[in-house]
Enzyme design. Structure first.
Site, short mmCIF file in Angstrom:
data_model
loop_
_atom_site.label_atom_id
_atom_site.label_comp_id
_atom_site.label_asym_id
_atom_site.label_seq_id
_atom_site.Cartn_x
_atom_site.Cartn_y
_atom_site.Cartn_z
N GLY A 69 0.82 -1.20 0.00
CA GLY A 69 0.00 0.00 0.00
C GLY A 69 0.85 1.25 0.00
N CYS A 70 0.26 2.36 0.38
CA CYS A 70 0.97 3.63 0.42
C CYS A 70 2.21 3.52 1.31
CB CYS A 70 0.04 4.73 0.94
SG CYS A 70 0.85 6.34 1.13
N PHE A 71 3.34 3.97 0.79
CA PHE A 71 4.58 3.80 1.55
C PHE A 71 4.66 4.70 2.77
CE2 PHE A 71 6.63 5.98 -2.43
CZ PHE A 71 5.94 7.16 -2.20
#
Length: 234
Positions: free
Chosen positions: A56-58
């Protein structure tokens, strides 16, 4: 709509709710899952080791690992594609092969690769979501373990098999295990984003609960002061 535009839209939609009910009541987009440690782990060697996690979003994945004891650095970036396409807006098209990733350098004498995997699957993301994570959609948000060597591959594959056989998640794990072919650090404004932007609605809703879950479920591994890529500015 580009990913950056979508995130800004999401932030605007969430802002009124977050500000009215407060960060503590915002709740997590993805709940943590209590899971057993890996039955097979690697043997600790001298020196540091690097592992790359995509889930997912880092922003949130980086934030979680920055709060883990034994982690020496956690850098947001891109893996799975070519160097020439490793830019945020290009990766956000979902057509580059890249996944938003975090390169974690750690001391295996302080925290093992298996323990990092346990934290990754338990609190950093939901490994049963295929090509999305929470509000984020696209192959750039897929769940991948980019392994550095055969031992990391063995530990990762056996742990995924162990968790699936134990049915600790309601759905099968979709996390892929792939060779590391390159890691490209993300733009400077993405680094330490969680620490530098603790009131940003996306962070409040999706990522701060992950830090609280880490503290609650892995108290012995939790560090209150994150190890940052750059010095946070107050």
């Amino acid at each position: 709509m580009s990913t950056s535009s979508r995130r800004r839209s999401l932030a605007a939609l969430l802002a009124a709710t977050v500000l009215s009910i407060g960060a503590s009541a915002a709740g997590a987009a993805e709940d943590a899952v209590v899971i057993p440690p890996p039955a097979v782990d690697e043997t600790a060697g001298a020196g540091t080791e690097t592992a790359i996690f995509a889930g997912g979003c880092f922003w949130g994945v980086q934030g979680v690992f920055q709060h883990v004891k034994g982690v020496k650095s956690a850098v947001s970036g891109y893996a799975g594609g070519e160097a020439k396409t490793a830019q945020y807006e290009t990766v956000s098209t979902g057509a580059t092969g890249h996944a938003e990733s975090v390169a974690v350098k750690f001391d295996p004498r302080e925290v093992s690769y298996g323990r990092l995997l346990q934290i990754f699957f338990s609190v950093a993301h939901n490994p049963t979501q295929l090509n999305f994570q929470g509000p984020d959609r696209g192959t750039q948000y897929r769940s991948v373990l980019f392994v550095a060597d055969p031992e990391q591959r063995k530990v990762a594959e056996r742990y995924i098999d162990q968790l699936d056989k134990a049915h600790v998640f309601a759905q099968p794990i979709v996390t892929k295990v792939s060779e590391t072919t390159g890691f490209y650090p993300a733009e400077a404004y993405h680094q330490d984003f969680l620490t530098l932007n603790p009131t940003y609605p996306y962070i409040v809703y999706n990522d701060l609960p992950k830090i609280e879950n880490l503290k609650s479920l892995f108290p012995a591994d939790y560090r209150s002061q994150p190890v940052l890529v750059r010095k946070a500015k107050g």
